[in-house]
Design an enzyme around this catalytic site. Structure first.
Site, short mmCIF file in Angstrom:
data_model
loop_
_atom_site.label_atom_id
_atom_site.label_comp_id
_atom_site.label_asym_id
_atom_site.label_seq_id
_atom_site.Cartn_x
_atom_site.Cartn_y
_atom_site.Cartn_z
N ARG A 70 0.79 -1.23 0.00
CA ARG A 70 0.00 0.00 0.00
C ARG A 70 0.83 1.28 0.00
O ARG A 70 0.27 2.36 -0.18
CB ARG A 70 -0.93 0.02 1.21
CG ARG A 70 -2.16 -0.82 1.05
CD ARG A 70 -3.01 -0.75 2.29
NE ARG A 70 -2.58 -1.70 3.30
CZ ARG A 70 -3.03 -1.69 4.55
NH1 ARG A 70 -3.89 -0.76 4.94
NH2 ARG A 70 -2.61 -2.59 5.42
N TRP A 238 2.25 -5.30 -8.33
CA TRP A 238 3.22 -6.24 -8.89
C TRP A 238 3.44 -7.35 -7.86
O TRP A 238 3.07 -7.23 -6.69
CB TRP A 238 4.53 -5.56 -9.25
CG TRP A 238 5.00 -4.58 -8.21
CD1 TRP A 238 5.62 -4.85 -7.02
CD2 TRP A 238 4.84 -3.16 -8.27
NE1 TRP A 238 5.86 -3.69 -6.33
CE2 TRP A 238 5.40 -2.63 -7.07
CE3 TRP A 238 4.30 -2.27 -9.21
CZ2 TRP A 238 5.42 -1.27 -6.79
CZ3 TRP A 238 4.31 -0.92 -8.92
CH2 TRP A 238 4.87 -0.43 -7.74
N GLU A 243 4.87 -14.73 -3.12
CA GLU A 243 3.56 -15.11 -3.63
C GLU A 243 3.70 -16.16 -4.73
O GLU A 243 2.95 -17.14 -4.77
CB GLU A 243 2.84 -13.88 -4.19
CG GLU A 243 2.44 -12.84 -3.18
CD GLU A 243 1.78 -11.64 -3.84
OE1 GLU A 243 0.58 -11.43 -3.60
OE2 GLU A 243 2.46 -10.93 -4.61
#
Length: 395
Positions: A70, A238, A243
């Site tokens: 964020r 991105w 992940e």
């Protein structure tokens, strides 16, 4: 098909009033908020200006409690696709989104916003969880491809799509119309930038034929701004390298860690040998090495953790809360080595708007099991939960 979420009109009117009271909208003409709430109450909808849409979308990203990236909320580019009238037009907007977001590997944060839903909750929705998803096939020999997308693959087959049966076949985009009919659209191959995985030291790693795509464009969340819901609003930042490591390494996904461990000659006779940990480290090294070699932007989990704490500090300096789901902002790899692990945060606030709202969000609890009615109680419950995980009290 995807269920409609209908919010009572008075709740939407209150959300509208709160939105136009945001300090980021102080520059609007006097009376704009009152006019919007009046239109919403009378007609069940109103029209955001592009300026309002941009501000609301950025605030939704700032409020997104599960996002560790964020810090870059101000840099989100907004594409206005609200005048689209059919699935084909929306698919074309998604293709342009991918083209701009991919940016030859220099990935840009972008959101494309389709028309808002009607007062009854009907509207266009993308069924895919992301614009680019790999198929999962059920075969007599087991699952081929991504097990996370088995149901989506079955649905695509029901609507006439036929894949090649490979491990990394890109699924078509499935768009549901207001009448709940579904149309499918093949994703143009030239818009799917993929990175084949190589290892900086282990030459055999390339023989595993692993790869992943460049742009994680989330497409199954509702964007709620000022009492309006935009149910077709794919957006992307991105990737964090961990992940992709989970996508390929988790046992309920591609489960490649046993193959990597065997190639490395690791002892898999029991968990105490930590073979999974060693294999995941080498997978992660391959991801970071390959994306850099291919000039495709992503961030490692240590860097993004430091960036997130910088964001939290900025929010506190501005006098704002920073609702955060601790279980999501900490990485699955070496979590305790990152600074985000050793503190707690403002608890998630499901009532905060603007917001990206998960479609699987459970309904409100029954009256006999009410949620805490004030932020103080929510904070206390959240801190107690975090302390049970063995974390420190650091604020």
């Amino acid at each position: 098909m995807l269920a409609r979420r209908v919010t009572p009109i008075e709740d939407r009117v209150q959300e509208c009033a709160r939105f136009f009271a945001e300090p980021e909208l102080v520059h609007l003409e006097p009376g704009r908020g009152a006019d919007a709430t009046r239109r919403l109450r009378a007609a069940g909808t109103y029209w955001h200006t592009l300026d309002e849409l941009r501000i609301g979308t950025k605030l939704a990203w700032r409020n997104h409690d599960r996002c560790v990236g964020r810090r870059h909320w101000r840099a989100l580019d907004v594409r206005d696709a609200r005048t689209a009238t059919n699935p084909a037009e929306l698919a074309a907007e998604c293709w342009e989104h991918l083209r701009q977001a991919t940016n030859r590997g220099a990935v840009r944060s972008i959101i494309t916003i389709g028309p808002p839903v009607d007062a009854d909750g009907s509207g266009f929705r993308i069924i895919n969880s992301q614009l680019i998803r790999y198929a999962g096939y059920r075969t007599p020999q087991g699952i081929v491809g991504d097990p996370a997308n088995l149901d989506l693959t079955d649905l695509a087959y029901e609507h006439g799509w036929r894949g090649e049966g490979g491990r990394f076949d890109v699924l078509p985009l499935l768009i549901q119309s207001p009448d709940e009919s579904v149309q499918i659209f093949d994703v143009p191959a030239d818009l799917v930038l993929e990175v084949p995985l190589h290892h900086p030291e282990l030459a055999w790693f390339a023989d595993l034929d692993l790869k992943w795509h460049a742009v994680p464009a989330v497409s199954n969340m509702d964007l709620e701004i000022g009492g309006l819901t935009y149910a077709c609003a794919p957006f992307n930042g991105w990737y964090v390298s961990s992940e992709i490591g989970r996508n390929l390494g988790d046992t309920n996904r591609y489960n490649v860690l046993p193959d990597i461990a065997d190639r490395m000659g690791l002892d898999r006779s029991n968990e105490r040998t930590l073979w999974r940990d060693q294999a995941l480290i080498e997978l992660s090294r391959a991801i970071l090495f390959s994306y850099k070699r291919s000039r495709v932007h992503l961030v490692d989990h240590h860097t993004v953790a430091r960036q997130f704490l910088d964001h939290v500090d900025r929010e506190q300096a501005a006098g704002r809360a920073c609702p955060t789901d601790w279980t999501w902002i900490n990485p699955p790899l070496s979590a305790s080595l990152t600074p985000t692990f050793h503190r707690y945060y403002d608890p998630p606030n499901p009532d905060l708007r603007p917001a990206f709202v998960r479609r699987d969000t459970p309904p409100p609890p029954p009256d006999n099991h009410p949620e805490p009615s004030d932020a103080t109680n929510r904070r206390a419950l959240w801190r107690n939960a975090v302390r049970k995980l063995g974390l420190s009290n650091k604020v």
